[in-house]
Motif scaffolding. Structure first.
Motif, PDB file in Angstrom:
ATOM      1  N   ALA A 214     131.148  22.730  83.027  1.00 56.17           N
ATOM      2  CA  ALA A 214     130.916  22.832  81.575  1.00 56.17           C
ATOM      3  C   ALA A 214     129.471  22.478  81.232  1.00 56.17           C
ATOM      4  O   ALA A 214     128.850  23.125  80.380  1.00 56.17           O
TER       5      ALA A 214
ATOM      6  N   TRP B  88     126.887  22.932  83.090  1.00 58.97           N
ATOM      7  CA  TRP B  88     126.018  24.036  83.493  1.00 58.97           C
ATOM      8  C   TRP B  88     125.964  25.103  82.394  1.00 58.97           C
ATOM      9  O   TRP B  88     124.879  25.604  82.058  1.00 58.97           O
ATOM     10  N   PHE B  89     127.116  25.431  81.804  1.00 54.23           N
ATOM     11  CA  PHE B  89     127.120  26.390  80.685  1.00 54.23           C
ATOM     12  C   PHE B  89     126.317  25.833  79.504  1.00 54.23           C
ATOM     13  O   PHE B  89     125.586  26.560  78.831  1.00 54.23           O
ATOM     14  N   TYR B  90     126.481  24.516  79.234  1.00 54.86           N
ATOM     15  CA  TYR B  90     125.780  23.891  78.104  1.00 54.86           C
ATOM     16  C   TYR B  90     124.264  23.959  78.308  1.00 54.86           C
ATOM     17  O   TYR B  90     123.512  24.334  77.395  1.00 54.86           O
TER      18      TYR B  90
ATOM     19  N   LEU C 294     130.141  27.856  71.536  1.00 58.25           N
ATOM     20  CA  LEU C 294     130.143  27.463  72.937  1.00 58.25           C
ATOM     21  C   LEU C 294     129.930  25.954  73.084  1.00 58.25           C
ATOM     22  O   LEU C 294     130.628  25.287  73.865  1.00 58.25           O
TER      23      LEU C 294
ATOM     24  N   ARG D 280     122.596  25.979  80.298  1.00 60.25           N
ATOM     25  CA  ARG D 280     122.128  27.368  80.303  1.00 60.25           C
ATOM     26  C   ARG D 280     121.981  27.893  78.883  1.00 60.25           C
ATOM     27  O   ARG D 280     121.012  28.588  78.557  1.00 60.25           O
ATOM     28  N   GLN D 281     122.948  27.518  78.008  1.00 61.28           N
ATOM     29  CA  GLN D 281     122.849  27.955  76.626  1.00 61.28           C
ATOM     30  C   GLN D 281     121.640  27.314  75.945  1.00 61.28           C
ATOM     31  O   GLN D 281     120.928  27.967  75.167  1.00 61.28           O
TER      32      GLN D 281
ATOM     33  N   ILE E  75     132.608  23.311  74.723  1.00 61.91           N
ATOM     34  CA  ILE E  75     132.243  22.516  75.903  1.00 61.91           C
ATOM     35  C   ILE E  75     132.453  21.030  75.634  1.00 61.91           C
ATOM     36  O   ILE E  75     133.018  20.303  76.460  1.00 61.91           O
TER      37      ILE E  75
END
Length: 274
Positions: free
Chosen positions: A259, A261-263, A200, A265-266, A204
């Motif tokens: 992108a 936000w995903f980073y 992920l 969150r991970q 990203i």
């Protein structure tokens, strides 16, 4: 504590001056209409009326290229981890990293000579008897941008993913092999679930890098529609229209924000599970 602040202060000042301030100013001025000095959504209305197709193409090209980068990077990293032929592994390790050392502008020029109507790809197909000379086609459009992005970014993602796979405990892999599982099944059901966080992150970072590239769409796509980085450069260089350029930059930043936000969150999930 004061010594720590003094050590961090130069870096914080540089980040504030060279990144935070220009970014905040650009995002703020996207809402300012230069002709009247008023504030509003006029720049966004103009940007979407002129470049809606380019915005859609930018999102489609970057998402498609990111997906292809992920599939190919996982395939390369998976073979480096699970492959059994020493010669193939040595050749693959030597070859797949070369695009890392080629700048985007050089990669775009290489692809222009490869994907043009009279380029190396068509000449090879004609010489092999696959197509007739009149059937030669040009890929100097969005397809060429996708090919260039994937060729350039795949080694970066593969390097990160292969490093994560190499650090895994191989006892589970060898146990699966002992029970008769094939390489594809081991990759999908055992290896990938353990390195999905690294996959992920690699995707990203690749997405954001491709979203900000200017030289590739400028050199590959001759007409329209094109990517919004070209539109931003065009509005500034030809019209000195910083308002619409800032509005397009705001849209690009919104894509990057998704992108990010995903980073984040991970990262939060990783810290919570640690």
């Amino acid at each position: 504590m004061p010594a720590l602040v003094l050590l961090l202060l130069p870096a914080l000042v540089m980040v504030a001056l060279l990144f935070v301030h220009p970014l905040a100013q650009s995002l703020l001025l996207a809402f300012r209409i230069e002709a009247s000095g008023a504030w509003g959504l006029g720049n966004f209305e103009k940007a979407f009326s002129l470049y809606a197709a380019d915005i859609a193409l930018t999102a489609g090209v970057t998402v498609m290229a990111t997906a292809l980068v992920g599939v190919l990077a996982i395939a390369v990293a998976g073979y480096l981890t699970l492959g059994e032929s020493p010669r193939t592994l040595a050749a693959l390790r030597w070859i797949y990293r070369w695009p890392l050392f080629i700048p985007f502008v050089v990669a775009a020029q290489l692809m222009r000579t490869f994907l043009a109507k009279n380029g190396m790809l068509n000449n090879s197909l004609v010489a092999a008897g696959v197509i007739e000379p009149l059937q030669a086609f040009s890929m100097l459009d969005w397809r060429g941008v996708v090919v260039t992005f994937v060729w350039k970014q795949m080694p970066f993602a593969a390097l990160l993913i292969a490093g994560a796979m190499a650090s895994l405990d191989r006892s589970t892999i060898e146990s699966a092999r002992g029970l008769g599982a094939g390489r594809l099944r081991i990759l999908v059901e055992i290896v990938l679930p353990q390195v999905k966080a690294t996959v992920l992150v690699a995707l990203i970072l690749s997405f954001v890098t491709m979203l900000s590239a200017l030289s590739v769409p400028m050199m590959i796509i001759a007409g329209t529609p094109t990517l919004i980085t070209v539109d931003m450069a065009w509005r500034v260089a030809s019209y000195a229209d910083y308002g619409v350029a800032n509005a397009l930059g705001f849209v690009s930043f919104a894509f990057s924000g998704v992108a990010a936000w995903f980073y984040l969150r991970q990262g939060a999930r990783t810290r919570a599970s640690a």
